[in-house]
Design a protein around this motif. Structure first.
Motif, PDB file in Angstrom:
ATOM      1  N   TYR A  23       0.608  -0.916  -0.185  1.00  0.00           N
ATOM      2  CA  TYR A  23      -0.006  -0.080  -0.120  1.00  0.00           C
ATOM      3  C   TYR A  23       0.997   1.680  -0.205  1.00  0.00           C
ATOM      4  N   ILE A  60      -4.844   2.719   8.594  1.00  0.00           N
ATOM      5  CA  ILE A  60      -5.377   2.719   7.619  1.00  0.00           C
ATOM      6  C   ILE A  60      -6.589   2.490   7.908  1.00  0.00           C
ATOM      7  N   ASP A  61      -7.987   2.608   6.817  1.00  0.00           N
ATOM      8  CA  ASP A  61      -9.687   2.017   7.370  1.00  0.00           C
ATOM      9  C   ASP A  61      -9.118   0.591   6.871  1.00  0.00           C
ATOM     10  N   ASP A  85     -10.833  -1.582   6.138  1.00  0.00           N
ATOM     11  CA  ASP A  85     -11.111  -3.006   4.634  1.00  0.00           C
ATOM     12  C   ASP A  85     -11.049  -2.025   3.256  1.00  0.00           C
ATOM     13  N   THR A  86     -10.068  -1.223   3.218  1.00  0.00           N
ATOM     14  CA  THR A  86      -9.122  -0.347   2.246  1.00  0.00           C
ATOM     15  C   THR A  86      -7.995  -1.225   1.648  1.00  0.00           C
ATOM     16  N   LEU A  87      -7.771  -1.864   3.652  1.00  0.00           N
ATOM     17  CA  LEU A  87      -6.128  -2.877   2.174  1.00  0.00           C
ATOM     18  C   LEU A  87      -6.756  -4.065   2.313  1.00  0.00           C
ATOM     19  N   TYR A  88      -7.993  -4.023   2.823  1.00  0.00           N
ATOM     20  CA  TYR A  88      -8.382  -5.893   2.441  1.00  0.00           C
ATOM     21  C   TYR A  88      -8.886  -5.848   1.310  1.00  0.00           C
ATOM     22  N   ALA A  89      -9.223  -4.558   0.536  1.00  0.00           N
ATOM     23  CA  ALA A  89      -9.796  -5.099  -0.808  1.00  0.00           C
ATOM     24  C   ALA A  89      -8.330  -4.985  -1.993  1.00  0.00           C
ATOM     25  N   LEU A  90      -7.332  -4.251  -1.501  1.00  0.00           N
ATOM     26  CA  LEU A  90      -6.412  -5.010  -2.268  1.00  0.00           C
ATOM     27  C   LEU A  90      -5.427  -6.311  -2.511  1.00  0.00           C
ATOM     28  N   THR A 117      -5.271  -2.795  12.003  1.00  0.00           N
ATOM     29  CA  THR A 117      -5.112  -2.851  10.927  1.00  0.00           C
ATOM     30  C   THR A 117      -3.619  -1.497  10.929  1.00  0.00           C
ATOM     31  N   MET A 156      -1.690   9.997   1.026  1.00  0.00           N
ATOM     32  CA  MET A 156      -2.043  10.314   2.475  1.00  0.00           C
ATOM     33  C   MET A 156      -0.904  11.624   3.232  1.00  0.00           C
TER      34      MET A 156
END
Length: 71
Positions: free
Chosen positions: A8, A55-56, A58-63, A38, A13
């Motif tokens: 990531y 970092i959210d 869900d943002t990381l998991y979606a990668l 996270t 950011m």
């Protein structure tokens, strides 16, 4: 959710005021941890999960999974 390793890029950011302290590589590296399930930076160094920069998840998991061997 189960854990996974992702790559990531946080550099976009770092221009936001709240993440600006992470421009200092020593702060970035020395405060990086896992809080709130996270990736996070414990800037206050007191393990208070309400004050960390994170970092959210869900943002990381979606990668996608990281292809190179990071860890």
């Amino acid at each position: 959710m189960e854990g996974k390793i992702v790559c990531y890029d946080v550099s976009p950011m770092l221009e936001k005021d709240v993440f600006r302290p992470l421009k200092n590589i020593d702060i970035f590296m020395n405060t990086c941890t896992v809080l709130n399930d996270t990736l996070a930076w414990d800037i206050s160094m007191n393990r208070d999960n309400t004050t960390c920069l994170d970092i959210d998840p869900d943002t990381l998991y979606a990668l996608p999974f990281a292809e190179e061997q990071i860890a």
